[in-house]
Scaffold this motif. Structure first.
Motif, PDB file in Angstrom:
ATOM      1  N   UNK A  17       0.844  -1.202   0.000  1.00 34.81           N
ATOM      2  CA  UNK A  17       0.000   0.000   0.000  1.00 34.81           C
ATOM      3  C   UNK A  17       0.876   1.247   0.000  1.00 34.81           C
ATOM      4  N   UNK A  18       1.909   1.244   0.820  1.00 28.43           N
ATOM      5  CA  UNK A  18       2.780   2.415   0.955  1.00 28.43           C
ATOM      6  C   UNK A  18       3.517   2.737  -0.333  1.00 28.43           C
ATOM      7  N   UNK A  19       3.991   1.703  -1.036  1.00 31.80           N
ATOM      8  CA  UNK A  19       4.763   1.972  -2.259  1.00 31.80           C
ATOM      9  C   UNK A  19       3.887   2.136  -3.498  1.00 31.80           C
TER      10      UNK A  19
ATOM     11  N   UNK B  72      -6.347   2.327   9.679  1.00 29.30           N
ATOM     12  CA  UNK B  72      -6.961   3.221   8.713  1.00 29.30           C
ATOM     13  C   UNK B  72      -6.444   3.060   7.304  1.00 29.30           C
ATOM     14  N   UNK B  73      -5.740   1.952   7.024  1.00 32.51           N
ATOM     15  CA  UNK B  73      -5.171   1.745   5.696  1.00 32.51           C
ATOM     16  C   UNK B  73      -6.141   1.083   4.728  1.00 32.51           C
ATOM     17  N   UNK B  74      -7.015   0.220   5.245  1.00 34.47           N
ATOM     18  CA  UNK B  74      -7.961  -0.488   4.390  1.00 34.47           C
ATOM     19  C   UNK B  74      -9.350  -0.401   5.000  1.00 34.47           C
TER      20      UNK B  74
ATOM     21  N   UNK C 179      -7.886   2.154   1.447  1.00 37.21           N
ATOM     22  CA  UNK C 179      -8.630   3.377   1.737  1.00 37.21           C
ATOM     23  C   UNK C 179      -8.112   4.527   0.887  1.00 37.21           C
ATOM     24  N   UNK C 180      -9.056   5.268   0.300  1.00 36.03           N
ATOM     25  CA  UNK C 180      -8.712   6.450  -0.489  1.00 36.03           C
ATOM     26  C   UNK C 180      -8.614   7.628   0.458  1.00 36.03           C
ATOM     27  N   UNK C 181      -7.400   8.043   0.759  1.00 37.89           N
ATOM     28  CA  UNK C 181      -7.191   9.143   1.698  1.00 37.89           C
ATOM     29  C   UNK C 181      -7.189  10.469   0.944  1.00 37.89           C
TER      30      UNK C 181
END
Length: 259
Positions: A23-25, A62-64, A75-77
Motif C-alpha cells: 500500500x505504501x509503495x 486506517x489503511x484499508x 482506503x482512499x485518503x
C-alpha cells in the motif's frame, strides 16, 4: 509458506507488514481491492483466522476498509487541510455556506454539516476557560462537518449564556457572517486567541459522532477567544481524526533580530 517464520515476529504481523508495504509503495493503489481471505490463506499457508488478524490490524490503522460482501479495499485518503490561523479571515458571501463549506465545495467535494444548539452546564475544563461561576450556564453550538458523506471533524463552540441568549448564536443554523461577528456586534470583540492542541485517543462520544475505527487517534484543538478587557467569551473545541487531517500553520520568517 510455513505458518511460522523464525525471528520475524507473529505470522499475522508479517502478512500485515507485506500488505502495508504494498500500500505504501503504491503497488496497491487507493480504492484497489486486496487479495481475498481465501487467496491470502493459500498464499501464506496459514489459517483464515491468522489472515483476518492481519486484515483487522490494517483496518485499525486506517489503511484499508471492508466492503461486504466484496472484501477489503485500500482506503482512499483525501485529507482536509485544517488551518487554525485563518479563523478571522472574511466570511463567504453565500448565506447557506460557511468557510468550511465554501472551501471544500470549490475542491469538488460535497460538504454538509449538522448543527445543534443547547443550553448546558459546560464541562469543567470549558467552564474554567470561560471563567464561569457556580450555576452559570453556557450556550453550545455542536457541529459535525462532513465531506462526501464522511464525518470529518466536530466543532463545538461554547459561549457564556448571558452574552448570547438573545443573538443568532442560539439558532441551530449556519451564521453567514460568523459567530465572531455576532459577538463583536453584541459588544464582545475578540482581540486575542489562545490555541491549545492535544493529541490523544478519542472519547466514546467522539468515536460515535465521527464513526472512528478502533485505534484512531485525534487532535483536539481548543481555541479560547478573549475581549479587550481580558474576559473570555468563547471556547471552541475541534476534534480532528488523525487519519483525515493535516494541520497547517503559516508563519512569517524571522527577522535577524529574532534569531
Amino acid at each position: 509458506m510455513a505458518a511460522t517464520r523464525q525471528g520475524r515476529g507473529p505470522v499475522w504481523a508479517q502478512i500485515a507488514d507485506e500488505l502495508r508495504a504494498r500500500i505504501t509503495d503504491g503497488t496497491l493503489a487507493p480504492d484497489s481491492q486486496l487479495p481475498t481471505e481465501a487467496e491470502l490463506t493459500a498464499r501464506h499457508g496459514v489459517a483464515r483466522a491468522t489472515v483476518r488478524q492481519a486484515l483487522t490490524a490494517l483496518v485499525n490503522e486506517g489503511l484499508i476498509v471492508p466492503r461486504a460482501p466484496r472484501g477489503y479495499f485500500v482506503r482512499h485518503r483525501q485529507p482536509l487541510f485544517y488551518r487554525p490561523q485563518q479563523e478571522f479571515r472574511p466570511q463567504p458571501e453565500t448565506p447557506e455556506m460557511d468557510r468550511f463549506m465554501m472551501e471544500h465545495s470549490a475542491e469538488g467535494r460535497e460538504p454538509r454539516q449538522d448543527i445543534e444548539v443547547s443550553i448546558v452546564d459546560p464541562p469543567a475544563d470549558v467552564k474554567k476557560r470561560l471563567k464561569l461561576g457556580d450555576g452559570e450556564l453556557a450556550a453550545v453550538r455542536r457541529r459535525v462537518r462532513y465531506l462526501d458523506g464522511e464525518p470529518f471533524n466536530t466543532n463545538d463552540s461554547y459561549f457564556p449564556l448571558s452574552m448570547v441568549q438573545n443573538t443568532e448564536i442560539m439558532r441551530p443554523a449556519d451564521i453567514a457572517r460568523g459567530a465572531n461577528e455576532v459577538l463583536a456586534e453584541a459588544g464582545y470583540p475578540q482581540v486575542r486567541l489562545l490555541d491549545e492542541i492535544y493529541v490523544r485517543m478519542p472519547s466514546p462520544d467522539e468515536i460515535q459522532r465521527l464513526k472512528l475505527a478502533p485505534g484512531t487517534p485525534v487532535s483536539c484543538h481548543i481555541c479560547t477567544g478573549v475581549c479587550p478587557d481580558g474576559t473570555p467569551v468563547r471556547v471552541v473545541v475541534n476534534i480532528l481524526p488523525g487519519d483525515r487531517h493535516v494541520i497547517v500553520y503559516e508563519r512569517n520568517g524571522m527577522n535577524a533580530a529574532d534569531r
